[in-house]
Design an enzyme around this catalytic site. Structure first.
Site, PDB file in Angstrom:
ATOM      1  N   GLU A  93      24.944 -10.093  -3.384  1.00 24.12           N
ATOM      2  CA  GLU A  93      24.627  -8.647  -3.037  1.00 24.12           C
ATOM      3  C   GLU A  93      25.970  -8.175  -2.358  1.00 24.12           C
ATOM      4  OE1 GLU A  93      21.247  -6.481  -0.187  1.00 24.12           O
ATOM      5  OE2 GLU A  93      21.840  -8.530   0.000  1.00 24.12           O
ATOM      6  N   HIS A  94      26.435  -8.865  -1.095  1.00 21.35           N
ATOM      7  CA  HIS A  94      27.511  -8.527  -0.469  1.00 21.35           C
ATOM      8  C   HIS A  94      28.639  -9.729  -0.507  1.00 21.35           C
ATOM      9  CE1 HIS A  94      24.124  -7.057   1.761  1.00 21.35           C
ATOM     10  NE2 HIS A  94      24.724  -5.973   2.163  1.00 21.35           N
ATOM     11  N   HIS A 147      11.891  10.369 -43.505  1.00 19.30           N
ATOM     12  CA  HIS A 147      13.100  10.590 -42.477  1.00 19.30           C
ATOM     13  C   HIS A 147      13.992  11.551 -43.405  1.00 19.30           C
ATOM     14  CE1 HIS A 147      11.424   7.974 -39.816  1.00 19.30           C
ATOM     15  NE2 HIS A 147      12.644   7.996 -38.865  1.00 19.30           N
ATOM     16  N   GLN A 175       0.772  -1.251   0.005  1.00 20.23           N
ATOM     17  CA  GLN A 175      -0.230  -0.070  -0.033  1.00 20.23           C
ATOM     18  C   GLN A 175       1.120   1.235   0.037  1.00 20.23           C
ATOM     19  OE1 GLN A 175      -0.054  -2.349   2.351  1.00 20.23           O
ATOM     20  NE2 GLN A 175      -0.110  -1.636   4.291  1.00 20.23           N
ATOM     21  N   ASP A 205      26.832  -1.829   6.064  1.00 19.41           N
ATOM     22  CA  ASP A 205      25.358  -1.521   6.232  1.00 19.41           C
ATOM     23  C   ASP A 205      25.294  -0.175   6.891  1.00 19.41           C
ATOM     24  OD1 ASP A 205      24.553  -3.898   5.303  1.00 19.41           O
ATOM     25  OD2 ASP A 205      24.570  -5.009   7.309  1.00 19.41           O
ATOM     26  N   GLN A 224      24.435 -11.571   8.657  1.00 16.50           N
ATOM     27  CA  GLN A 224      23.594 -11.410   7.619  1.00 16.50           C
ATOM     28  C   GLN A 224      22.346 -12.163   7.798  1.00 16.50           C
ATOM     29  OE1 GLN A 224      24.825  -9.014   5.845  1.00 16.50           O
ATOM     30  NE2 GLN A 224      22.871  -9.000   4.476  1.00 16.50           N
ATOM     31  N   HIS A 266      19.216 -10.569   9.443  1.00 19.49           N
ATOM     32  CA  HIS A 266      18.072 -10.015   8.784  1.00 19.49           C
ATOM     33  C   HIS A 266      16.880 -10.674   8.581  1.00 19.49           C
ATOM     34  CE1 HIS A 266      19.979  -6.327   7.307  1.00 19.49           C
ATOM     35  NE2 HIS A 266      21.362  -6.952   7.346  1.00 19.49           N
ATOM     36  N   GLU A 320      16.390   1.917 -44.593  1.00 16.24           N
ATOM     37  CA  GLU A 320      15.373   1.420 -43.523  1.00 16.24           C
ATOM     38  C   GLU A 320      13.761   1.572 -44.052  1.00 16.24           C
ATOM     39  OE1 GLU A 320      16.117   3.462 -40.071  1.00 16.24           O
ATOM     40  OE2 GLU A 320      17.798   2.246 -39.600  1.00 16.24           O
TER      41      GLU A 320
END
Length: 434
Positions: free
Chosen positions: A331-332, A424, A194, A365, A262, A265, A419
């Site tokens: 990621e790390h 053009h 939301q 972090d 880690q 988390h 083309e």
């Protein structure tokens, strides 16, 4: 806990097959789209009233107005622990120092005499920054999102973070205090899908934004996917992850602690050790249970380390280890080897790389100066972490004079003919003098 995958003794498979063998959290965003779509549509149609009802149902908080009043933001800063305030101020200063060097300047290239192309760097006008508040209120994410947006020159910044029943329906006080320190006055007590819908469509006093950044759970990610195109997004973030490439010089206590940190988390967090040393692997496995038992969130950590997304990968040597971590694209990524900087400079795929024994992921972090909003799920193969560049758009400004256009007209004519786009070429010819 931390199952072993033994890749020793034979040639490593190709990247695609290798990626399939490595531990990775399964994130099925499609499975929650059916839940998220009606939530977002309800916010689009009914606005603030829909947000109020969804928040009451999902968060147990009934807010007549989900905009956080300024006195609550100011009060959070006044009431913050001085040590936490000092830490936030230091983190802000370091992140600003690093990200200031990412600022872009306009560049004009003279292609030919009378013909130039200028690349202008223009910030996104308005952004919505999401700060998670579920298992952990990530006040540090306020810093990581806001600072690069401010340096980029974004003129309108709004922050959303879930309401907390323990705090009178306001976001976590640390989150509000971080906003205050950064001069953010537009904050909304709304979370989940939301919140992304509020940013995308506008609701209550929140005007629609052009871009949304910041990590979140699978529902937040699904909403970002659903609204992508209406708004820009940074990435579709999955569960957090760390990979550690280590040899026999690594301290097993450090390695165990970093895997555990880690895993703290999220039960879906990934923790992967890649090593050529069976002795190190054995030592880490021996240390992990004691370290887990001694920490606060032991149940959450145990679930993460027991999951299929975590494990120890044994390889023949460092070369094989590099191939594995590049296939994993963490990621790390920590490098705890001999000559760690030399090894780190050979890594191709990682969100951020932490070099040597004294650069743990926890440093990044909070206070390294780097950004901790990073690509997950292997997306580091093609994507970067959040930066000043994330909030900038490059616009080419083309300026040719009559002579410069005339000189290149035959080439335009030839390419337009190839083309089958004759209009053009005509648009150029009509400008040429008889």
């Amino acid at each position: 806990m931390l199952a072993r995958i033994d890749l020793r003794g034979s040639a490593l498979p190709g990247v695609r097959e290798l990626s399939g063998l490595l531990p990775r959290a399964a994130t099925d965003i499609d499975s929650v789209l059916a839940t998220v779509r009606p939530l977002c549509e309800d916010v689009r149609v009914r606005g603030a009233q829909a947000v109020r009802e969804i928040t009451a149902r999902l968060d147990g908080v009934d807010l007549e107005d989900f905009a956080v009043p300024q006195d609550a933001i100011d009060g959070a800063l006044a009431g913050i622990d001085p040590a936490v305030r000092a830490a936030l101020e230091e983190a802000i200063a370091r992140v600003r120092r690093v990200h200031a060097d990412q600022a872009r300047t306009d560049v004009t290239t003279q292609v030919v005499r009378g013909g130039t192309v200028t690349e202008r760097w223009v910030p996104v006008r308005r952004v919505g920054l999401y700060v998670p508040g579920g298992l952990a209120p990530l006040l540090s994410s306020v810093v990581m999102n806001v600072v690069p947006a401010q340096i980029a020159g974004v003129e309108s910044i709004a922050v959303a973070s879930p309401p907390q029943r323990d705090h009178g329906g306001l976001p976590d006080p640390g989150v509000l205090a971080a906003c205050a320190l950064l001069g953010i006055t537009e904050v909304y007590a709304v979370g989940g899908a939301q919140a992304i819908a509020v940013f995308g469509y506008g609701a209550g006093s929140c005007e629609p934004v052009d871009m949304v950044t910041g990590p979140g759970n699978v529902y937040v990610t699904a909403a970002k996917r659903l609204l992508r195109g209406l708004i820009g997004i940074d990435s579709e973030a999955g569960p957090t992850e760390v990979a550690i490439l280590a040899d026999d010089t690594a301290d097993p206590a450090h390695v165990a602690a970093d895997l555990i940190s880690q895993a703290e988390h999220d039960p879906l967090a990934g923790a992967v050790l890649v090593t050529s040393s069976e002795e190190l692997a054995d030592a880490v496995l021996a240390l992990v249970p004691g370290q887990v038992a001694a920490t606060k969130h032991s149940d959450r950590i145990t679930t993460a380390l027991d999951g299929s997304q975590s494990g120890i990968v044994l390889v023949d040597d460092l070369e094989a280890g590099l191939r594995v971590v590049d296939a994993y694209a963490a990621e790390h990524l920590e490098i705890q080897t001999r000559n760690p900087r030399e090894v780190a400079m050979r890594v191709r795929n990682a969100g951020a790389v932490f070099v040597g024994a004294w650069s743990p992921v926890s440093l990044g972090d909070y206070c390294a100066g780097s950004n901790h909003v990073l690509p997950t799920g292997g997306c580091a193969r093609h994507s970067s972490g959040l930066s000043v560049q994330s909030f900038l758009r490059g616009i080419h400004v083309v300026e040719y004079d009559e002579q410069a256009l005339a000189e290149v007209a035959p080439h335009i004519d030839a390419l337009a003919g190839a083309e089958d786009l004759p209009a053009h070429a005509a648009a150029v010819r009509v400008r040429q003098r008889a």
